[in-house]
Design a protein around this motif. Sequence first.
Motif, PDB file in Angstrom:
ATOM      1  N   ASN A 172      -7.709   2.984  -6.092  1.00 55.95           N
ATOM      2  CA  ASN A 172      -9.154   3.232  -6.014  1.00 55.95           C
ATOM      3  C   ASN A 172      -9.418   4.386  -5.010  1.00 55.95           C
ATOM      4  OD1 ASN A 172      -9.974   1.627  -8.092  1.00 55.95           O
ATOM      5  ND2 ASN A 172     -10.168  -0.123  -6.958  1.00 55.95           N
TER       6      ASN A 172
ATOM      7  N   ALA B 208      -9.788  -9.720 -11.923  1.00 50.27           N
ATOM      8  CA  ALA B 208      -9.009  -8.903 -10.814  1.00 50.27           C
ATOM      9  C   ALA B 208      -9.094  -7.290 -11.290  1.00 50.27           C
ATOM     10  CB  ALA B 208      -7.310  -9.320 -10.709  1.00 50.27           C
TER      11      ALA B 208
ATOM     12  N   GLU C  32      -4.429  -6.972  -5.080  1.00 53.10           N
ATOM     13  CA  GLU C  32      -5.540  -6.522  -4.616  1.00 53.10           C
ATOM     14  C   GLU C  32      -5.459  -5.086  -3.523  1.00 53.10           C
ATOM     15  OE1 GLU C  32      -7.768  -9.476  -2.542  1.00 53.10           O
ATOM     16  OE2 GLU C  32      -8.084 -10.744  -4.375  1.00 53.10           O
ATOM     17  N   ARG C  33      -4.191  -5.436  -2.874  1.00 57.81           N
ATOM     18  CA  ARG C  33      -3.746  -4.259  -2.099  1.00 57.81           C
ATOM     19  C   ARG C  33      -3.306  -3.135  -2.895  1.00 57.81           C
ATOM     20  NH1 ARG C  33       0.697  -7.312   1.314  1.00 57.81           N
ATOM     21  NH2 ARG C  33       0.834  -5.346   2.384  1.00 57.81           N
TER      22      ARG C  33
ATOM     23  N   GLU D  36       0.569  -1.137  -0.150  1.00 59.45           N
ATOM     24  CA  GLU D  36       0.040  -0.091  -0.005  1.00 59.45           C
ATOM     25  C   GLU D  36       0.939   1.218   0.004  1.00 59.45           C
ATOM     26  OE1 GLU D  36      -2.394  -3.378   1.987  1.00 59.45           O
ATOM     27  OE2 GLU D  36      -0.477  -2.469   1.873  1.00 59.45           O
TER      28      GLU D  36
ATOM     29  N   LEU E  21      -1.591 -12.432  -5.796  1.00 59.50           N
ATOM     30  CA  LEU E  21      -2.837 -11.911  -6.266  1.00 59.50           C
ATOM     31  C   LEU E  21      -3.217 -10.942  -5.013  1.00 59.50           C
ATOM     32  CD1 LEU E  21      -4.691 -14.419  -8.440  1.00 59.50           C
ATOM     33  CD2 LEU E  21      -4.008 -12.190  -8.995  1.00 59.50           C
ATOM     34  N   GLU E  22      -2.943 -11.288  -3.875  1.00 57.36           N
ATOM     35  CA  GLU E  22      -3.311 -10.455  -2.783  1.00 57.36           C
ATOM     36  C   GLU E  22      -2.536  -9.199  -2.741  1.00 57.36           C
ATOM     37  OE1 GLU E  22      -2.847 -12.478   0.957  1.00 57.36           O
ATOM     38  OE2 GLU E  22      -4.261 -14.199   0.557  1.00 57.36           O
TER      39      GLU E  22
ATOM     40  N   THR F 258      -8.972 -15.458 -13.810  1.00 55.53           N
ATOM     41  CA  THR F 258      -8.741 -14.907 -12.595  1.00 55.53           C
ATOM     42  C   THR F 258      -8.119 -13.383 -12.535  1.00 55.53           C
ATOM     43  OG1 THR F 258      -8.646 -17.031 -11.271  1.00 55.53           O
ATOM     44  CG2 THR F 258      -7.379 -15.142 -10.212  1.00 55.53           C
ATOM     45  N   TYR F 259      -7.218 -13.228 -13.607  1.00 58.17           N
ATOM     46  CA  TYR F 259      -6.615 -12.245 -13.803  1.00 58.17           C
ATOM     47  C   TYR F 259      -7.432 -11.293 -14.208  1.00 58.17           C
ATOM     48  CZ  TYR F 259      -2.588 -15.109 -13.259  1.00 58.17           C
ATOM     49  OH  TYR F 259      -1.595 -16.262 -12.657  1.00 58.17           O
TER      50      TYR F 259
ATOM     51  N   LEU G 255      -4.317  -2.168  -5.705  1.00 57.29           N
ATOM     52  CA  LEU G 255      -5.787  -1.835  -6.480  1.00 57.29           C
ATOM     53  C   LEU G 255      -6.654  -0.905  -5.549  1.00 57.29           C
ATOM     54  CD1 LEU G 255      -6.556  -4.468  -9.052  1.00 57.29           C
ATOM     55  CD2 LEU G 255      -6.084  -2.216  -9.692  1.00 57.29           C
ATOM     56  N   SER G 256      -6.637  -1.171  -4.188  1.00 53.03           N
ATOM     57  CA  SER G 256      -7.338  -0.467  -3.200  1.00 53.03           C
ATOM     58  C   SER G 256      -7.002   0.707  -3.119  1.00 53.03           C
ATOM     59  CB  SER G 256      -7.262  -1.562  -1.905  1.00 53.03           C
ATOM     60  OG  SER G 256      -6.192  -1.327  -1.486  1.00 53.03           O
TER      61      SER G 256
END
Length: 274
Positions: A212, A239, A205-206, A180, A201-202, A235-236, A208-209
């Motif tokens: 956003n 994401a 996600e972090r 992050e 992938l986690e 999956t990709y 992209l969060s």
Amino acid sequence: MDVRDVIFKDIIDKEFNAVITPERDGILSGIAQAEEQIKEIGIKIKWHKNEGNQVKKGEPIAVVTADPKGIATAEEKIIGALAKYSGIATATKGAVDSSQGKVRIVAGSWKKMPPEIKTGVRDAVVAGGASFRISTNKMIYIDKNYIRMLGSIPKVLDTVKELTDFTKVIQIKGEQFSIEEETKQALENGCNLLMVDTGNLEDLERCLSVVNELGVRNQVEVAFAGNVKISDMDTYINAGIDVLCIGKEIVDAPLLDMKIDVKYKYCLELMRWD
């Protein structure tokens, strides 16, 4: 001594035609590299397919015309060039098709290949419909070693802040700080493309969060790399990334096996009794 000179001594002045065919369906690549071998061997070839064309099992790719030693040498050298690069192109096309146009496919691992085959690998990736560069614009790729040597993401980006016409790519690894925090530092200091290069992938996600939360999703691209499997394409896609960098499954793809066969009918004609 070349034993072929002994084997072919009685027919060395004869010319033969041999057909090159693939052993399975795929995408043809490596023609430029094959042409270099053709000039070196000193034989003639007529191509039935072009770079990037779809080829089908058993259908002719090209016809080689040469003396017996030339045919034997062509089997060693021309097939070698075509089979490897066509295998890469075929794997690339498979990845591109799987992406359904929702993710841009990139194969950046050509940089890890031996210098003598780098050009061929890049050509093969393009023949398969993908790119060998993460950005289509002029680009500055800032990886973990740049960041380590200069001390931080902000410091590296500060050195290139005047180069406003370049896309600035930052490799996100979560080494100095959390995923992050590295994402935030990159975005606040002029990064245009975030490469989450952890294979996790986690971590994506972090990243992209944060993108956003900062409200800049439409202003920055996000890429993902690291042990990517083409079979996991859905999956990709789900994401929400823009770019997927595939390494081993493309550059280490199986050969597109090929064979070269002398035309049997022509050989029978040479064997007729006078």
